[in-house]
Design a protein around this motif. Sequence first.
Motif, PDB file in Angstrom:
ATOM      1  N   ARG A 126     -39.369 -17.259 -22.098  1.00 29.43           N
ATOM      2  CA  ARG A 126     -39.740 -18.603 -21.219  1.00 29.43           C
ATOM      3  C   ARG A 126     -40.103 -20.037 -22.716  1.00 29.43           C
ATOM      4  NH1 ARG A 126     -44.319 -18.326 -17.138  1.00 29.43           N
ATOM      5  NH2 ARG A 126     -45.815 -19.371 -19.027  1.00 29.43           N
ATOM      6  N   GLN A 127     -41.273 -19.729 -23.431  1.00 35.18           N
ATOM      7  CA  GLN A 127     -41.264 -20.116 -24.359  1.00 35.18           C
ATOM      8  C   GLN A 127     -40.372 -20.531 -25.370  1.00 35.18           C
ATOM      9  OE1 GLN A 127     -43.912 -18.387 -27.674  1.00 35.18           O
ATOM     10  NE2 GLN A 127     -45.112 -17.602 -26.103  1.00 35.18           N
ATOM     11  N   VAL A 128     -38.979 -20.125 -25.385  1.00 32.26           N
ATOM     12  CA  VAL A 128     -38.312 -20.417 -26.093  1.00 32.26           C
ATOM     13  C   VAL A 128     -37.245 -21.454 -24.647  1.00 32.26           C
ATOM     14  CG1 VAL A 128     -35.481 -19.631 -26.605  1.00 32.26           C
ATOM     15  CG2 VAL A 128     -37.614 -18.671 -27.377  1.00 32.26           C
ATOM     16  N   GLU A 129     -37.268 -21.152 -23.962  1.00 36.73           N
ATOM     17  CA  GLU A 129     -36.301 -22.004 -22.586  1.00 36.73           C
ATOM     18  C   GLU A 129     -37.417 -23.672 -22.515  1.00 36.73           C
ATOM     19  OE1 GLU A 129     -36.881 -20.612 -19.280  1.00 36.73           O
ATOM     20  OE2 GLU A 129     -35.434 -21.223 -17.628  1.00 36.73           O
ATOM     21  N   GLY A 140     -26.836 -23.338 -27.690  1.00 33.20           N
ATOM     22  CA  GLY A 140     -26.205 -23.406 -28.988  1.00 33.20           C
ATOM     23  C   GLY A 140     -26.342 -23.559 -30.145  1.00 33.20           C
ATOM     24  N   ARG A 141     -27.401 -24.524 -30.078  1.00 29.87           N
ATOM     25  CA  ARG A 141     -27.135 -24.921 -30.940  1.00 29.87           C
ATOM     26  C   ARG A 141     -29.016 -24.543 -31.801  1.00 29.87           C
ATOM     27  NH1 ARG A 141     -28.681 -31.355 -32.270  1.00 29.87           N
ATOM     28  NH2 ARG A 141     -28.747 -30.173 -34.575  1.00 29.87           N
ATOM     29  N   LEU A 142     -29.630 -23.794 -30.709  1.00 27.59           N
ATOM     30  CA  LEU A 142     -30.343 -23.010 -31.764  1.00 27.59           C
ATOM     31  C   LEU A 142     -29.953 -20.909 -32.112  1.00 27.59           C
ATOM     32  CD1 LEU A 142     -33.659 -22.487 -32.457  1.00 27.59           C
ATOM     33  CD2 LEU A 142     -33.916 -21.532 -29.600  1.00 27.59           C
ATOM     34  N   GLU A 143     -30.288 -20.880 -32.957  1.00 18.83           N
ATOM     35  CA  GLU A 143     -30.212 -19.782 -33.085  1.00 18.83           C
ATOM     36  C   GLU A 143     -31.998 -18.494 -33.863  1.00 18.83           C
ATOM     37  OE1 GLU A 143     -26.953 -17.334 -35.136  1.00 18.83           O
ATOM     38  OE2 GLU A 143     -27.583 -17.977 -36.429  1.00 18.83           O
ATOM     39  N   ASP A 154     -40.283  -1.305 -31.957  1.00 14.75           N
ATOM     40  CA  ASP A 154     -40.155  -0.828 -30.291  1.00 14.75           C
ATOM     41  C   ASP A 154     -38.944  -1.729 -30.181  1.00 14.75           C
ATOM     42  OD1 ASP A 154     -40.435  -0.523 -27.951  1.00 14.75           O
ATOM     43  OD2 ASP A 154     -43.078  -1.077 -27.491  1.00 14.75           O
ATOM     44  N   ARG A 155     -38.136  -0.227 -29.738  1.00 16.08           N
ATOM     45  CA  ARG A 155     -36.297  -1.209 -28.827  1.00 16.08           C
ATOM     46  C   ARG A 155     -36.602  -1.505 -27.980  1.00 16.08           C
ATOM     47  NH1 ARG A 155     -30.943   0.620 -29.739  1.00 16.08           N
ATOM     48  NH2 ARG A 155     -31.890   3.380 -31.362  1.00 16.08           N
ATOM     49  N   SER A 156     -37.132  -0.664 -27.199  1.00 19.09           N
ATOM     50  CA  SER A 156     -37.154  -0.870 -25.795  1.00 19.09           C
ATOM     51  C   SER A 156     -37.835  -1.941 -24.841  1.00 19.09           C
ATOM     52  CB  SER A 156     -38.276   0.480 -24.809  1.00 19.09           C
ATOM     53  OG  SER A 156     -39.757   0.421 -25.407  1.00 19.09           O
ATOM     54  N   ARG A 157     -38.973  -2.474 -26.295  1.00 18.46           N
ATOM     55  CA  ARG A 157     -39.618  -3.848 -25.552  1.00 18.46           C
ATOM     56  C   ARG A 157     -39.185  -4.562 -26.250  1.00 18.46           C
ATOM     57  NH1 ARG A 157     -46.020  -3.995 -26.197  1.00 18.46           N
ATOM     58  NH2 ARG A 157     -46.031  -4.259 -28.611  1.00 18.46           N
ATOM     59  N   THR A 158     -38.095  -4.716 -27.528  1.00 18.28           N
ATOM     60  CA  THR A 158     -38.177  -6.170 -28.124  1.00 18.28           C
ATOM     61  C   THR A 158     -36.209  -6.220 -27.283  1.00 18.28           C
ATOM     62  OG1 THR A 158     -39.155  -5.108 -30.126  1.00 18.28           O
ATOM     63  CG2 THR A 158     -36.772  -6.173 -30.709  1.00 18.28           C
ATOM     64  N   LEU A 159     -35.490  -5.104 -27.336  1.00 15.11           N
ATOM     65  CA  LEU A 159     -33.853  -5.727 -26.336  1.00 15.11           C
ATOM     66  C   LEU A 159     -33.995  -6.028 -25.278  1.00 15.11           C
ATOM     67  CD1 LEU A 159     -32.030  -2.799 -27.614  1.00 15.11           C
ATOM     68  CD2 LEU A 159     -32.077  -4.855 -28.660  1.00 15.11           C
ATOM     69  N   PRO A 160     -34.935  -5.464 -24.475  1.00 11.02           N
ATOM     70  CA  PRO A 160     -34.727  -6.726 -23.330  1.00 11.02           C
ATOM     71  C   PRO A 160     -35.290  -8.066 -23.123  1.00 11.02           C
ATOM     72  CG  PRO A 160     -36.137  -4.632 -22.092  1.00 11.02           C
ATOM     73  CD  PRO A 160     -35.673  -4.559 -23.773  1.00 11.02           C
ATOM     74  N   LEU A 161     -36.516  -8.176 -23.914  1.00  6.42           N
ATOM     75  CA  LEU A 161     -36.849  -9.997 -23.949  1.00  6.42           C
ATOM     76  C   LEU A 161     -35.236 -10.592 -24.588  1.00  6.42           C
ATOM     77  CD1 LEU A 161     -40.361  -9.811 -25.085  1.00  6.42           C
ATOM     78  CD2 LEU A 161     -39.800 -10.394 -22.791  1.00  6.42           C
ATOM     79  N   LEU A 162     -34.077  -9.671 -26.074  1.00 13.16           N
ATOM     80  CA  LEU A 162     -34.007 -10.423 -26.456  1.00 13.16           C
ATOM     81  C   LEU A 162     -32.517 -10.889 -25.719  1.00 13.16           C
ATOM     82  CD1 LEU A 162     -32.931  -8.608 -30.311  1.00 13.16           C
ATOM     83  CD2 LEU A 162     -34.605 -11.057 -29.860  1.00 13.16           C
ATOM     84  N   GLU A 163     -32.204  -9.656 -24.515  1.00 13.94           N
ATOM     85  CA  GLU A 163     -31.258 -10.128 -23.771  1.00 13.94           C
ATOM     86  C   GLU A 163     -31.304 -11.312 -22.443  1.00 13.94           C
ATOM     87  OE1 GLU A 163     -29.153  -7.611 -23.259  1.00 13.94           O
ATOM     88  OE2 GLU A 163     -29.755  -6.150 -24.002  1.00 13.94           O
ATOM     89  N   ARG A 164     -32.854 -11.328 -23.123  1.00 16.85           N
ATOM     90  CA  ARG A 164     -32.983 -12.542 -21.362  1.00 16.85           C
ATOM     91  C   ARG A 164     -33.107 -13.878 -22.341  1.00 16.85           C
ATOM     92  NH1 ARG A 164     -39.131 -11.422 -19.668  1.00 16.85           N
ATOM     93  NH2 ARG A 164     -38.137 -13.277 -19.326  1.00 16.85           N
ATOM     94  N   ILE A 165     -33.347 -13.428 -24.616  1.00 19.49           N
ATOM     95  CA  ILE A 165     -33.362 -14.770 -25.001  1.00 19.49           C
ATOM     96  C   ILE A 165     -31.931 -15.313 -24.480  1.00 19.49           C
ATOM     97  CG2 ILE A 165     -33.955 -16.365 -26.951  1.00 19.49           C
ATOM     98  CD1 ILE A 165     -36.611 -13.855 -27.423  1.00 19.49           C
ATOM     99  N   LYS A 166     -30.745 -14.375 -24.897  1.00 22.57           N
ATOM    100  CA  LYS A 166     -29.270 -14.460 -25.535  1.00 22.57           C
ATOM    101  C   LYS A 166     -28.975 -15.177 -24.094  1.00 22.57           C
ATOM    102  CE  LYS A 166     -25.961 -13.496 -27.050  1.00 22.57           C
ATOM    103  NZ  LYS A 166     -24.849 -12.928 -27.616  1.00 22.57           N
ATOM    104  N   HIS A 171     -28.419 -18.427 -29.976  1.00 26.01           N
ATOM    105  CA  HIS A 171     -27.675 -17.085 -30.650  1.00 26.01           C
ATOM    106  C   HIS A 171     -28.695 -16.485 -31.029  1.00 26.01           C
ATOM    107  CE1 HIS A 171     -23.501 -19.253 -31.522  1.00 26.01           C
ATOM    108  NE2 HIS A 171     -24.216 -19.570 -30.459  1.00 26.01           N
ATOM    109  N   VAL A 172     -28.627 -15.079 -31.136  1.00 28.62           N
ATOM    110  CA  VAL A 172     -29.585 -13.947 -32.332  1.00 28.62           C
ATOM    111  C   VAL A 172     -29.238 -13.669 -33.530  1.00 28.62           C
ATOM    112  CG1 VAL A 172     -31.171 -12.387 -31.964  1.00 28.62           C
ATOM    113  CG2 VAL A 172     -31.073 -13.601 -29.921  1.00 28.62           C
ATOM    114  N   ALA A 173     -29.703 -14.028 -34.379  1.00 26.95           N
ATOM    115  CA  ALA A 173     -28.576 -13.319 -35.496  1.00 26.95           C
ATOM    116  C   ALA A 173     -30.023 -11.755 -36.425  1.00 26.95           C
ATOM    117  CB  ALA A 173     -28.751 -14.130 -37.207  1.00 26.95           C
TER     118      ALA A 173
END
Length: 275
Positions: A126-129, A140-143, A154-166, A171-173
């Motif tokens: 939501r912060q990103v949004e 599309g201009r933000l990575e 902590d992949r189980s915590r990081t990945l769901p947040l990354l999914e929502r950001i994507k 973009h995610v690098a």
Amino acid sequence: AKSSATRGLSFYHAEMDAAERHRRRMKDELRLALAEGQFHLLCQVQVNLQTGEPCGHEMLLRWNHPERGPVPPAEFIPLAEESGLILPIGEWVLREACALAAANPQLGRVAVNLSAVQFSQPDLPRQVEQALAASGLPAGRLELEITESTLMLDRSRTLPLLERIKALGVHVAIDDFGTGYSSLGTLRSFPFDKIKLDRSFMAELDTSPQAVGILRAVIGIGRALEIPVLAEGVETQSQLEHLRAEGCDEVQGYLLGRPAPVPGQENAPSGDGTL
Ligand code: C2E
Ligand code: CA
Ligand code: CA
Ligand code: CA
């Protein structure tokens, strides 16, 4: 009389206390720094090796301390992480980077570093949004750059947040690739948009056949995943030629450009915008 060994020990303790006092003072000063607008962002160009054209910029945080002068990020970011101050600082970086990018279309896509600690916040997407909405910057201009070590934490915590950001279209690098322990499985488990090869490989590129081999392998991974590979820390023409010969997609480093103020923002006040 004290033995020299005991004297050595108490000297060591005194040193520890001094170091600890310094760290505490720096943390207090970091808290003030945000309120007083002592932070600003520099940008460093990223260049497409095929076309030679700039394709984006990484935004790098700087702290200009009123008495100490510029404090390197390697020094203050760990303190900000320990104290939790990286949360408000990181949110400021997101907003400032989006605002600068929106006002400067010539920057192309801007890349922002995220600390592992920021993934402790369920509202990170939501912060990103909100940073996008407040600035009007197209997603599309933000990575966002995530290090390998963040993912391993902590992949189980990081990945769901990354999914929502994507899902926002951001973009995610994967940053500092080759320094952590992420497996190919990790890379496959999340649709990254870019691999950033750590700059430690550049230093060896001219002298070590192994480094060239690793470069080739990482470019192969990028091909397999159909994402570009960017080499960081490119300082010499001969490194650039190696990278070109191996088919690396993008480059970033002092040879292409040092971190510098966004043109036109050299004297702009940073922070909350008040003078
Ligand atoms: P990083 O994300 O790996 O950023 C690249 C670093 O390499 C930057 O250091 C940049 O100035 C430096 N660099 C670029 N080209 C060259 C080169 O050709 N040779 C050499 N030797 N170095 C080069 P900087 O700005 O001191 O930042 C250090 C680290 O601090 C960054 O490493 C990143 O991990 C962290 N950092 C910087 N800004 C932020 C931020 O806004 N948020 C967070 N969480 N971390 C940040
Ligand atoms: Ca980075
Ligand atoms: Ca990096
Ligand atoms: Ca790094």
